[in-house]
Design an enzyme around this catalytic site. Structure first.
Site, PDB file in Angstrom:
ATOM      1  N   SER A  10      -8.097   0.462   2.884  1.00  0.00           N
ATOM      2  CA  SER A  10      -8.470  -0.028   1.548  1.00  0.00           C
ATOM      3  C   SER A  10      -9.639  -0.994   1.650  1.00  0.00           C
ATOM      4  CB  SER A  10      -7.267  -0.761   0.951  1.00  0.00           C
ATOM      5  OG  SER A  10      -7.597  -1.357  -0.285  1.00  0.00           O
ATOM      6  N   SER A  11     -10.290  -1.208   0.516  1.00  0.00           N
ATOM      7  CA  SER A  11     -11.293  -2.281   0.423  1.00  0.00           C
ATOM      8  C   SER A  11     -10.770  -3.464  -0.376  1.00  0.00           C
ATOM      9  CB  SER A  11     -12.556  -1.761  -0.274  1.00  0.00           C
ATOM     10  OG  SER A  11     -13.124  -0.718   0.471  1.00  0.00           O
ATOM     11  N   ARG A  64       0.845  -1.186   0.000  1.00  0.00           N
ATOM     12  CA  ARG A  64       0.000   0.000   0.000  1.00  0.00           C
ATOM     13  C   ARG A  64       0.884   1.241   0.000  1.00  0.00           C
ATOM     14  NH1 ARG A  64      -5.089   1.338  -1.491  1.00  0.00           N
ATOM     15  NH2 ARG A  64      -6.303   2.379   0.120  1.00  0.00           N
ATOM     16  N   GLY A 105     -13.551  -2.275  -7.605  1.00  0.00           N
ATOM     17  CA  GLY A 105     -14.894  -1.739  -7.431  1.00  0.00           C
ATOM     18  C   GLY A 105     -15.062  -0.974  -6.137  1.00  0.00           C
ATOM     19  N   THR A 114      -8.821   0.319 -10.373  1.00  0.00           N
ATOM     20  CA  THR A 114      -8.140  -0.736  -9.634  1.00  0.00           C
ATOM     21  C   THR A 114      -8.234  -1.965 -10.512  1.00  0.00           C
ATOM     22  OG1 THR A 114      -8.720   0.187  -7.485  1.00  0.00           O
ATOM     23  CG2 THR A 114      -8.319  -2.165  -7.503  1.00  0.00           C
TER      24      THR A 114
HETATM   25  O1  DON Z   1      -7.925   0.663  -1.989  1.00  0.00           O
HETATM   26  C1  DON Z   1      -9.099   0.854  -2.241  1.00  0.00           C
HETATM   27  O2  DON Z   1     -10.001   0.348  -1.610  1.00  0.00           O
HETATM   28  C2  DON Z   1      -9.476   1.744  -3.408  1.00  0.00           C
HETATM   29  N1  DON Z   1      -8.395   2.621  -3.754  1.00  0.00           N
HETATM   30  C3  DON Z   1      -9.885   0.865  -4.539  1.00  0.00           C
HETATM   31  C4  DON Z   1     -10.599   1.634  -5.591  1.00  0.00           C
HETATM   32  C5  DON Z   1     -11.337   0.765  -6.523  1.00  0.00           C
HETATM   33  O3  DON Z   1     -11.390  -0.432  -6.449  1.00  0.00           O
HETATM   34  C6  DON Z   1     -12.118   1.456  -7.560  1.00  0.00           C
HETATM   35  N2  DON Z   1     -12.600   0.540  -8.554  1.00  0.00           N
HETATM   36  N3  DON Z   1     -13.585   0.644  -9.174  1.00  0.00           N
END
Ligand code: DON
Length: 571
Positions: free
Chosen positions: A444-445, A100, A464, A373
């Site tokens: 983060s997700s 990260r 997502g 992502t």
């Molecule tokens: O780390 C994260 O959770 C976000 N930066 C991820 C963003 C993401 O998956 C957007 N996709 N559609």
């Protein structure tokens, strides 16, 4: 708004040579070949190329990751970060490589406030202020050196070749360029890459990135120092300084990936091995699945089944908002949140026939992130596995290509609760646990996950934003019902994330009667209103000794591919 994207069957190419695919008595001990699924067919092919050259799943992961950085700059890249969940079959070991981005030393909450004390969205999402120190190059070096069999240079070769020779642009990249155009074209170095022929990118046009090829070559030759010290680091510092933001050479050189213990829990007959903080994914998944384990969902009608899943989602996302952040900076009640007792308490608070309003649950606003992502999944013929999700956050990250180095810088700082309690344009919110501070990793997700059963092993994950976690959840439920990877990536999805307090669903995810019934129980139900979720999954069915690879059919350029290994005496 829902993007209507033609559904396309995931590409599953079987068999260079014959494979014994007939049902067996005992589960097979070794996979019959290798399976890779990624969001771009050139990246999937790069992974198989490196396997054919004698590499293992970890070398292939380096190849796929770096190639995605080249062919999917809208989604991820060496100017961003990611998480690599690895399974080393020989040593029976799972490890979570946390690459990260980290907040620069100069980052303070004040940087992101305007004169009125409101959140300055431009600083949060665009240009150097929005960027964290990149982690992905360090991950490529770490994974190759510690777990790979091939030199880093060999695994980077396909990405370097494609960066130099170019690849044809596709609709998703072109459309999202148009969305981010105003920001991207602020920067001369971005214009030099994307407007090289004098006008905006068009479908079918060849995008060549010679500076990026040179940066990847340098990384291959020099390893960590090829990016974090020397000319690439200097270009990066110069570009960030020119955009008015202080980063130091020392903090670049001090960036390190962190190896963390994955989060593990059991769901019915499966062990789930998944992302620990600074991802919220594993804990939210554990909470939801622990709650659901108390019911026999298959026995319920559609509306009651969806209702209970939504109520579990609501409660788990509430906890995400309140408690989760960088594990090295904040104390989190992880054991409690992922315990069966806690799940039992949550279950007891769910009315089987009526929605709980989110406002009635103990306080806290909502998460929901942005639009880019990428995730890829690999199982090799030795049984090694990689689930990797990598990102630059918003489409094309900060919009800033680093002059002379050719990569786009991320805008991951927006994943912090930059102004605690203030939702951003997409509804992201959080409090102290995810506040910005120098050196911290933003929550983060991203949820790279292994689902390990006696007869089946799957490797899955998605892009997502906050919807990644519910997509992985629906994938796990689909796998549990016997679906394979090619099937689960196409499942129509529904989602609830506590706030906004509503269910959004893709066409086909809930029947018209089900929607009516859920509304009757007090749920607000709307058409899918978030970013497109793209899932990539591979699995190995040890009973039939077949492998499956599924790339999300919502993304026409993705590819899942199984290469069965040559069997002695095979046809
Ligand atoms: O780390 C994260 O959770 C976000 N930066 C991820 C963003 C993401 O998956 C957007 N996709 N559609």
């Amino acid at each position: 708004m829902i993007r209507q994207i033609a559904m396309r069957c995931a590409l599953i190419v079987a068999c260079l040579f014959s494979v014994a695919a007939s049902a067996r008595e005992a589960p097979a001990r070794h996979p019959p070949g290798a399976a890779i699924a990624s969001a771009h067919e050139l990246a999937t092919a790069a992974g198989h190329e490196v396997l054919a050259a004698g590499g293992n799943a970890f070398d292939a992961a380096v190849a796929v990751s770096a190639t995605l950085s080249v062919v999917e700059p809208v989604s991820s890249g060496i100017g961003g970060g990611g998480f690599f969940l690895l399974h080393d079959e020989k040593h029976h070991r799972d490890v979570f490589v946390d690459a990260r981005e980290v907040a620069p030393q100069s980052a303070t909450p004040a940087r992101y406030l305007d004169a009125k004390g409101e959140l300055d969205r431009d600083k949060a999402e665009n240009g150097a202020a929005s960027a964290g120190i990149p982690g992905l190059p360090a991950a490529l070096v770490h994974v190759a050196e510690k777990y790979g069999r091939l030199p880093l240079q060999r695994s980077l070769a396909p990405a370097i070749r494609i960066a130099r020779d170019g690849f044809p642009l596709y609709a998703r990249l072109v459309d999202q360029y148009a969305d981010r155009r105003e920001v991207m074209e602020r920067y001369a170095a971005t214009r030099a890459v994307y407007l090289a022929d004098g006008d905006a990118p068009e479908v079918g046009e060849i995008l060549r990135q010679p500076d990026l090829a040179a940066t990847l070559e340098r990384l291959g030759r020099k390893g960590f120092d090829g990016f974090y010290r020397g000319p690439v680091a200097k270009s990066l510092l110069d570009a960030v300084h020119a955009d008015g933001v202080e980063w130091t050479a020392d903090e670049l050189a001090a960036y390190r990936v962190k190896e963390r213990e994955p989060l593990r829990f059991h769901y019915r007959d499966f062990e789930v091995v998944t992302a620990p903080p600074p991802s919220s994914g594993g804990i939210v998944l554990a909470e939801i699945l622990n709650v659901l384990e108390g019911w026999d969902l298959a026995k319920l009608d559609e509306a009651h089944r969806d209702h209970l899943v939504v109520e579990a989602m609501r409660r788990a996302y509430r906890d995400r908002t309140l408690y989760l952040g960088d594990p090295d900076a904040v104390a989190m009640p992880i054991a409690r949140l992922s315990s069966d007792d806690y799940a039992a308490g949550l279950r007891a608070g769910i009315n089987p026939d009526h929605a709980t309003s989110s406002a009635s649950l103990p306080s806290g606003p909502a998460p929901a992130e942005h639009v880019n992502t990428t995730h890829f999944s690999i199982i090799d013929a030795d049984g090694n596995r990689v689930a990797a999700t990598q990102t630059v956050n918003l489409s094309f990250g900060s919009g800033m290509v680093i002059d002379g180095a050719g990569f786009l810088l991320n805008d991951e700082m927006d994943d912090f609760a930059l102004r605690p309690g203030t939702p951003n344009a997409y509804g992201v919110m959080g409090y102290d646990a995810n506040a910005v501070a120098p050196g911290r990793r933003m929550l983060s997700s991203m949820s790279p996950t292994f689902l390990v059963g006696a007869d089946r092993i799957a490797v899955l994950g998605a892009k997502g934003g906050s919807r990644i976690i519910t997509a992985v959840l629906l994938g796990i439920l689909g796998l549990e019902q016997g679906k394979d990877s090619a099937q689960i990536v196409g499942i129509p999805r529904y989602h609830h994330q506590y706030l906004p307090d509503r269910i959004s669903y893709e066409p086909g995810a809930i029947s018209a009667a089900g929607v009516d019934a859920l509304r009757g129980m007090g749920h607000e139900v709307i058409d899918w209103d978030g970013p497109t979720v793209l899932m990539q999954s591979v699995d190995w069915d040890r009973k039939t000794n077949e492998m499956h690879a599924g790339a999300d059919p919502r993304n026409p350029v993705g590819a899942g591919k199984v290469e069965y290994r040559k069997v002695a005496g095979g046809k």
